[in-house]
Design a protein around this motif. Structure first.
Motif, short mmCIF file in Angstrom:
data_model
loop_
_atom_site.label_atom_id
_atom_site.label_comp_id
_atom_site.label_asym_id
_atom_site.label_seq_id
_atom_site.Cartn_x
_atom_site.Cartn_y
_atom_site.Cartn_z
N GLU A 182 11.76 -12.67 27.18
CA GLU A 182 12.02 -12.36 28.59
C GLU A 182 11.96 -10.87 28.92
O GLU A 182 11.35 -10.50 29.92
CB GLU A 182 13.36 -12.95 29.06
N PRO A 183 12.57 -9.98 28.16
CA PRO A 183 12.48 -8.56 28.54
C PRO A 183 11.04 -8.05 28.61
O PRO A 183 10.70 -7.27 29.48
CB PRO A 183 13.26 -7.85 27.43
N ARG A 184 10.18 -8.54 27.71
CA ARG A 184 8.78 -8.11 27.71
C ARG A 184 8.01 -8.78 28.84
O ARG A 184 7.31 -8.12 29.61
CB ARG A 184 8.15 -8.44 26.36
N GLY A 242 8.52 -6.25 31.59
CA GLY A 242 7.54 -5.32 31.04
C GLY A 242 8.14 -4.32 30.07
O GLY A 242 7.57 -3.26 29.84
N LEU A 243 9.27 -4.66 29.45
CA LEU A 243 9.94 -3.75 28.52
C LEU A 243 9.48 -4.00 27.09
O LEU A 243 9.21 -5.14 26.71
CB LEU A 243 11.46 -3.95 28.57
N TYR A 244 9.43 -2.95 26.30
CA TYR A 244 9.16 -3.11 24.88
C TYR A 244 10.38 -3.76 24.25
O TYR A 244 11.51 -3.30 24.43
CB TYR A 244 8.89 -1.75 24.22
N TRP A 245 10.20 -4.85 23.52
CA TRP A 245 11.32 -5.56 22.93
C TRP A 245 11.06 -5.86 21.46
O TRP A 245 11.47 -6.87 20.91
CB TRP A 245 11.59 -6.85 23.71
N GLY A 246 10.34 -4.99 20.82
CA GLY A 246 10.07 -5.15 19.39
C GLY A 246 8.74 -5.85 19.13
O GLY A 246 8.09 -6.35 20.02
#
Length: 188
Positions: free
Chosen positions: A40-42, A46-50
């Motif tokens: 979900e964060p990615r 659009g967040l880098y989440w590993g």
């Protein structure tokens, strides 16, 4: 739940102790955090989440057991004998949908190929990849540990990955609504 902040956080479901989950924190008001899927964060923000890893029994199996329809459209092999493409953070990659970056162990990917890990008749490790790159051209020692190479290499590739992945914006369109994730989907 321990969310890595000063105080425990209430969550919207009961979980077994020690299970790692991704949480959507409530707004400024009271309320429990929601357990959401790890993507979900990615995908939504659009967040880098590993990065994700996958264990394969051989180098050949990396391609044959690819979890994506159509496979990887860009394959990057890393080697100290590759082209020094990461100097000054300016790695260049062509456009892609599914990127695979393969790091070798202490002896490198060349040793895997020499031992037959890529299949019968494969003699050149560089020929297996679209890009054969030295992501740490000024490493200063003969070898670096794989866990160091991961951090250095992914940091060197990130600007080019951000510029060249396709399609841009798809991650924001896919997950507009906020729907809860079932325990089964999380493997709980």
């Amino acid at each position: 739940a321990d969310a890595g902040i000063d105080a425990p956080v209430a969550i919207d479901r009961a979980l077994r102790p020690g299970v790692r989950v991704t949480l959507r924190m409530p707004g400024p008001g009271p309320g429990p955090a929601s357990v959401v899927g790890p993507a979900e964060p990615r995908e939504r923000l659009g967040l880098y989440w590993g990065y994700t890893t996958r264990v394969a029994p051989s180098l050949r199996a990396v391609w044959e057991e690819c979890p994506f329809p159509g496979g990887y459209d860009l394959r990057v092999g890393t080697s100290e004998r590759g082209s020094p493409c990461a100097e000054s953070g300016r790695a260049r990659l062509p456009r892609f949908r599914r990127l695979l970056v393969v790091f070798g162990g202490v002896e490198g990917l060349e040793a895997v190929v020499a031992a037959g890990g890529a299949g019968e008749g494969v003699g050149d490790a560089a020929g297996l990849f679209d890009v054969w790159a030295n992501l740490c051209p000024t490493q200063g020692s003969r070898t670096i540990r794989t866990e160091e190479a991961l951090l250095i290499g992914l940091a060197a590739l990130r600007p080019s990955v951000e510029r060249n992945r396709w399609p841009r914006g798809a991650r924001m369109r896919r997950e507009r609504e906020r729907r809860p994730v079932s325990a089964e989907a999380l493997g709980l």
